[in-house]
Design a protein around this motif. Structure first.
Motif: not given
Length: 358
Positions: A166-174, A130-135, A140-143
């Motif tokens: 909740v900008s992309p830069d602040n949404l990081q994998y843990i 719905y939001l497209g990639i890189a949100w 990409l695999e994690q998202e």
């Protein structure tokens, strides 16, 4: 004869086993055909007296005194839709707005359910559909592991220590989605999902499909990267009553009963006491915001096991108890100290409520 005796014993065990099992179940849930709904275009609301319910009226004033002492602004108890107790204190009135804080997360969950009922979205689909990639700023695999359901369940796997942005830069994998429960503001991306899928502004979709259909007041206000809902107290009670009534308002099904059943059930296998942005009582353990510790026992021991709740910062509360036909709302400042959702006030307040209703 031995065979006959054996059959009798089996029957007795079955009967007593069923009786024991049933005795632990809550009372039958409501009949939506008989429950009361306040008019949508009027602020009139039928009432019911404490004496009608055979409650303990002598304990009402101690409850109200306690609420006022604990910085409460407003308090309502509904029984099967009718107002039994309504009180305003500490300079608040019935027309003043107050913030829902995270109790308003349930407005998002419910609107998402409506969008799914309308076949605009499927919460099992990945968010990027719905939001497209890189949100996010993950790979990409994690998202692609993150579904809409993960956002509703708070198990997106995104880092919850980076603040509310909740900008992309602040949404990081843990961690991988579904592997870790953490209270995270990323749930607000579901508002973007609904907006994208409906080709409408989020507020317009919410207003048209939920707010106006049950006669709520209020508005979303953006504060410090947070979209927070503000309304009068009766509007909070209206929403609680919609959920209590299994998504129905008078003869109209606003949101499907199936979605509400899912929303108020454990949504993942980490935090038993969490559904789709609803907190659930009566479970064997729970997690709290900003912690990975698992606490043993019920979320609010003094509350009925079937109680589920919208809990917001500084003790904004909607408690719903189907077995007792109750919706209870509390708005105000923090009762004791600042908190994100649950506080010791919940259990203490339920002790006072029980003295009135039992």
């Amino acid at each position: 004869m031995k065979h006959t005796l054996h059959v009798y014993l089996v029957l007795l065990i079955f009967i007593f086993g069923c009786s024991s099992e049933n005795s632990n179940k809550p009372e039958e849930e409501i009949d939506t055909e008989s429950t009361y709904f306040p008019p949508i275009n009027s602020d009139t609301w039928e009432t019911k007296s404490i004496s009608d319910l055979s409650w303990n009226e002598a304990e009402l004033q101690p409850l109200l005194d306690y609420l006022e002492e604990k910085n409460t602004k407003s308090f309502i108890i509904l029984h099967d839709g009718k107002i039994v107790v309504e009180a305003y204190m500490n300079a608040h009135t019935d027309s003043k707005f107050w913030y829902w804080a995270s109790a308003g997360k349930t407005l998002t969950s419910t609107t998402v359910g409506i969008a799914q009922d309308n076949e605009l979205i499927n919460i099992n689909n990945k968010v990027s559909d719905y939001l497209g990639i890189a949100w996010t700023s993950t790979t990409l695999e994690q998202e692609n592991l993150i579904t809409c359901k993960n956002l509703l369940s708070m198990d997106s796997g995104l880092n919850d220590t980076l603040g509310d942005d909740v900008s992309p830069d602040n949404l990081q994998y843990i961690d991988n989605a579904g592997s870790r429960w953490a209270y995270h503001n990323v749930y607000v991306k579901m508002q973007d999902v609904v907006a994208a899928a409906s080709n409408q502004d989020w507020n317009d979709y919410f207003t048209e499909n939920l707010k106006d259909k049950i006669g709520m007041s209020g508005q979303w206000i953006d504060l410090n990267n947070l979209s927070v809902y503000w309304s009068n107290t009766r509007s909070m009670a209206r929403f609680g009553h919609l959920i209590y009534a299994k998504g129905q308002w008078e003869n109209t099904q606003i949101i499907s009963e199936n979605f509400i059943d899912e929303a108020k059930s454990t949504s993942q296998n980490i935090n038993e006491a969490y559904g789709y942005l609803w907190w659930l009582n009566g479970k064997s353990s729970y997690h709290l915001p900003q912690s990975q510790y698992e606490f043993s026992g019920k979320l609010i021991p003094n509350a009925p096991d079937d109680m589920f709740a919208a809990l917001g910062k500084n003790d904004q509360k909607i408690y719903i108890v189907p077995s007792k036909k109750l919706v209870i709302v509390r708005m105000g400042e923090a009762a004791t100290e600042e908190n994100f959702a649950l506080s010791s006030f919940d259990n203490d307040l339920w002790g006072k409520i029980n003295a009135v209703i039992n």
